[in-house]
Design a protein around this motif. Structure first.
Motif, PDB file in Angstrom:
ATOM      1  N   ARG A  51     -29.171 -94.078 -26.724  1.00 14.62           N
ATOM      2  CA  ARG A  51     -29.130 -95.433 -27.278  1.00 14.62           C
ATOM      3  C   ARG A  51     -30.419 -95.765 -28.034  1.00 14.62           C
ATOM      4  O   ARG A  51     -30.374 -96.452 -29.059  1.00 14.62           O
ATOM      5  CB  ARG A  51     -28.906 -96.444 -26.157  1.00 14.62           C
ATOM      6  CG  ARG A  51     -28.863 -97.882 -26.632  1.00 14.62           C
ATOM      7  CD  ARG A  51     -28.377 -98.833 -25.558  1.00 14.62           C
ATOM      8  NE  ARG A  51     -26.957 -98.635 -25.259  1.00 14.62           N
ATOM      9  CZ  ARG A  51     -26.219 -99.499 -24.555  1.00 14.62           C
ATOM     10  NH1 ARG A  51     -26.767-100.603 -24.069  1.00 14.62           N
ATOM     11  NH2 ARG A  51     -24.950 -99.255 -24.312  1.00 14.62           N
ATOM     12  N   HIS A  52     -31.556 -95.275 -27.559  1.00 10.44           N
ATOM     13  CA  HIS A  52     -32.827 -95.616 -28.193  1.00 10.44           C
ATOM     14  C   HIS A  52     -33.742 -94.385 -28.262  1.00 10.44           C
ATOM     15  O   HIS A  52     -33.791 -93.596 -27.316  1.00 10.44           O
ATOM     16  CB  HIS A  52     -33.568 -96.703 -27.400  1.00 10.44           C
ATOM     17  CG  HIS A  52     -32.750 -97.933 -27.147  1.00 10.44           C
ATOM     18  ND1 HIS A  52     -32.524 -98.891 -28.102  1.00 10.44           N
ATOM     19  CD2 HIS A  52     -32.094 -98.355 -26.022  1.00 10.44           C
ATOM     20  CE1 HIS A  52     -31.770 -99.858 -27.590  1.00 10.44           C
ATOM     21  NE2 HIS A  52     -31.499 -99.544 -26.328  1.00 10.44           N
ATOM     22  N   ASN A  53     -34.446 -94.248 -29.377  1.00  7.89           N
ATOM     23  CA  ASN A  53     -35.528 -93.262 -29.524  1.00  7.89           C
ATOM     24  C   ASN A  53     -36.751 -94.021 -30.043  1.00  7.89           C
ATOM     25  O   ASN A  53     -36.966 -94.150 -31.251  1.00  7.89           O
ATOM     26  CB  ASN A  53     -35.135 -92.152 -30.494  1.00  7.89           C
ATOM     27  CG  ASN A  53     -34.138 -91.177 -29.893  1.00  7.89           C
ATOM     28  OD1 ASN A  53     -34.491 -90.354 -29.058  1.00  7.89           O
ATOM     29  ND2 ASN A  53     -32.884 -91.278 -30.315  1.00  7.89           N
ATOM     30  N   CYS A  54     -37.524 -94.541 -29.120  1.00 10.00           N
ATOM     31  CA  CYS A  54     -38.699 -95.354 -29.475  1.00 10.00           C
ATOM     32  C   CYS A  54     -39.906 -94.446 -29.675  1.00 10.00           C
ATOM     33  O   CYS A  54     -39.976 -93.355 -29.113  1.00 10.00           O
ATOM     34  CB  CYS A  54     -38.975 -96.363 -28.369  1.00 10.00           C
ATOM     35  SG  CYS A  54     -37.526 -97.367 -27.949  1.00 10.00           S
ATOM     36  N   CYS A  68     -45.725 -98.089 -34.248  1.00  8.83           N
ATOM     37  CA  CYS A  68     -44.828 -98.028 -33.106  1.00  8.83           C
ATOM     38  C   CYS A  68     -43.508 -98.689 -33.450  1.00  8.83           C
ATOM     39  O   CYS A  68     -43.422 -99.491 -34.384  1.00  8.83           O
ATOM     40  CB  CYS A  68     -45.458 -98.668 -31.866  1.00  8.83           C
ATOM     41  SG  CYS A  68     -45.823-100.433 -32.023  1.00  8.83           S
ATOM     42  N   SER A  69     -42.475 -98.326 -32.693  1.00  6.42           N
ATOM     43  CA  SER A  69     -41.143 -98.879 -32.930  1.00  6.42           C
ATOM     44  C   SER A  69     -40.416 -99.057 -31.603  1.00  6.42           C
ATOM     45  O   SER A  69     -40.444 -98.177 -30.745  1.00  6.42           O
ATOM     46  CB  SER A  69     -40.335 -97.938 -33.827  1.00  6.42           C
ATOM     47  OG  SER A  69     -38.964 -98.315 -33.853  1.00  6.42           O
ATOM     48  N   PRO A  74     -35.648-104.853 -26.891  1.00  8.20           N
ATOM     49  CA  PRO A  74     -36.265-106.161 -27.135  1.00  8.20           C
ATOM     50  C   PRO A  74     -37.707-106.009 -27.640  1.00  8.20           C
ATOM     51  O   PRO A  74     -38.445-105.139 -27.172  1.00  8.20           O
ATOM     52  CB  PRO A  74     -36.222-106.831 -25.756  1.00  8.20           C
ATOM     53  CG  PRO A  74     -35.044-106.194 -25.078  1.00  8.20           C
ATOM     54  CD  PRO A  74     -35.041-104.769 -25.548  1.00  8.20           C
ATOM     55  N   SER A  75     -38.080-106.852 -28.579  1.00 11.54           N
ATOM     56  CA  SER A  75     -39.379-106.739 -29.238  1.00 11.54           C
ATOM     57  C   SER A  75     -40.535-106.698 -28.239  1.00 11.54           C
ATOM     58  O   SER A  75     -40.616-107.537 -27.329  1.00 11.54           O
ATOM     59  CB  SER A  75     -39.578-107.919 -30.190  1.00 11.54           C
ATOM     60  OG  SER A  75     -40.834-107.841 -30.823  1.00 11.54           O
ATOM     61  N   GLY A  76     -41.400-105.695 -28.404  1.00 10.77           N
ATOM     62  CA  GLY A  76     -42.600-105.588 -27.583  1.00 10.77           C
ATOM     63  C   GLY A  76     -42.407-104.905 -26.244  1.00 10.77           C
ATOM     64  O   GLY A  76     -43.363-104.820 -25.459  1.00 10.77           O
ATOM     65  N   GLY A 108     -34.441-105.808 -17.850  1.00 10.73           N
ATOM     66  CA  GLY A 108     -35.295-106.947 -18.161  1.00 10.73           C
ATOM     67  C   GLY A 108     -36.524-106.501 -18.929  1.00 10.73           C
ATOM     68  O   GLY A 108     -36.882-105.313 -18.947  1.00 10.73           O
ATOM     69  N   THR A 109     -37.195-107.442 -19.549  1.00 11.71           N
ATOM     70  CA  THR A 109     -38.343-107.077 -20.399  1.00 11.71           C
ATOM     71  C   THR A 109     -39.462-106.436 -19.583  1.00 11.71           C
ATOM     72  O   THR A 109     -40.054-105.442 -19.999  1.00 11.71           O
ATOM     73  CB  THR A 109     -38.878-108.313 -21.142  1.00 11.71           C
ATOM     74  OG1 THR A 109     -39.199-109.340 -20.188  1.00 11.71           O
ATOM     75  CG2 THR A 109     -37.849-108.850 -22.125  1.00 11.71           C
TER      76      THR A 109
END
Length: 217
Positions: A51-54, A68-69, A74-76, A108-109
């Motif tokens: 789902r994500h490759n940060c 960074c990405s 969610p942002s940050g 959650g964040t």
């Protein structure tokens, strides 16, 4: 003396699991943005079903380039915490890509920040980090009467012997840190009453891994 920059000599991989979500960290040594972007593309291709490759990367001895990405998180909550792990440990010329496979439970964040941070730390633990130093090769040519003085001096200054030749004359090549080179040359000249010939190389960058000297381009 300022702390020597720390670079990745060899990359590594780590994994962190939180509520069945898998966070897979891959870390790579990189010198340019182009190189970093190529590695990011490789990881996205390899983990195409995730789902994500940060990612986060730091380039330059003084962190001249930082990127960074969150890649949809969610942002940050992903890229920035990953970047802070690299900069917090003083690592330069490094890329971290963390791939997330969603486990079905929202974290959650706060949970995401902790997970991405932990994944990069796991990856770093699998890497080989190396202090990048600057110095000179110092060639020394003298006779056998001076060898004991030179060996004692090398031990005193904790210098690394790169080469040694014992023929009609003694020829040694020592690796001398940049901040010591003038004092070492002066002491050799004094100890040998000027009988030792000295030849200093251009400034070079190097590191030491497992007792082995690595000369860097």
């Amino acid at each position: 003396m300022e702390n020597a920059p720390i670079i990745l000599y060899r990359g590594g991989q780590g994994e962190y699991v939180e509520k069945k979500s898998r966070f897979i960290a891959n870390l790579f040594p990189v010198k340019t943005e182009e190189e970093a972007l190529e590695k990011i593309a490789e990881m996205r291709k390899k983990y195409y079903d995730a789902r994500h490759n940060c990612f986060a990367y730091v380039l330059g001895e003084n962190n001249e380039t930082e990127r960074c990405s969150d890649d949809g998180e969610p942002s940050g909550t992903a890229g920035r915490p990953m970047l802070e792990v690299l900069t917090g440990q003083g690592v330069h010329d490094a890329l971290a890509v963390v791939t997330r496979y969603f486990g079905g439970t929202l974290l959650g964040t706060g949970g995401l920040v902790r997970a991405y941070t932990a994944a990069v730390k796991e990856g770093l633990a699998d890497c080989v980090l190396m202090e990048q130093n600057t110095g000179h090769k110092l060639g020394i040519k003298t006779d056998y009467n001076e060898i004991g003085k030179l060996q004692h001096l090398a031990r005193t200054w904790e210098l690394i012997e790169l080469e040694a030749s014992y023929a009609d004359t003694v020829e040694l090549t020592l690796l001398v840190p940049e901040n010591q080179i003038e004092k070492v040359e002066q002491e050799i000249t004094e100890k040998t009453a000027g009988r030792a010939g000295l030849e200093r190389s251009e400034k070079l960058r190097y590191g030491v891994v497992d007792g082995q000297v690595i000369l860097l381009a």
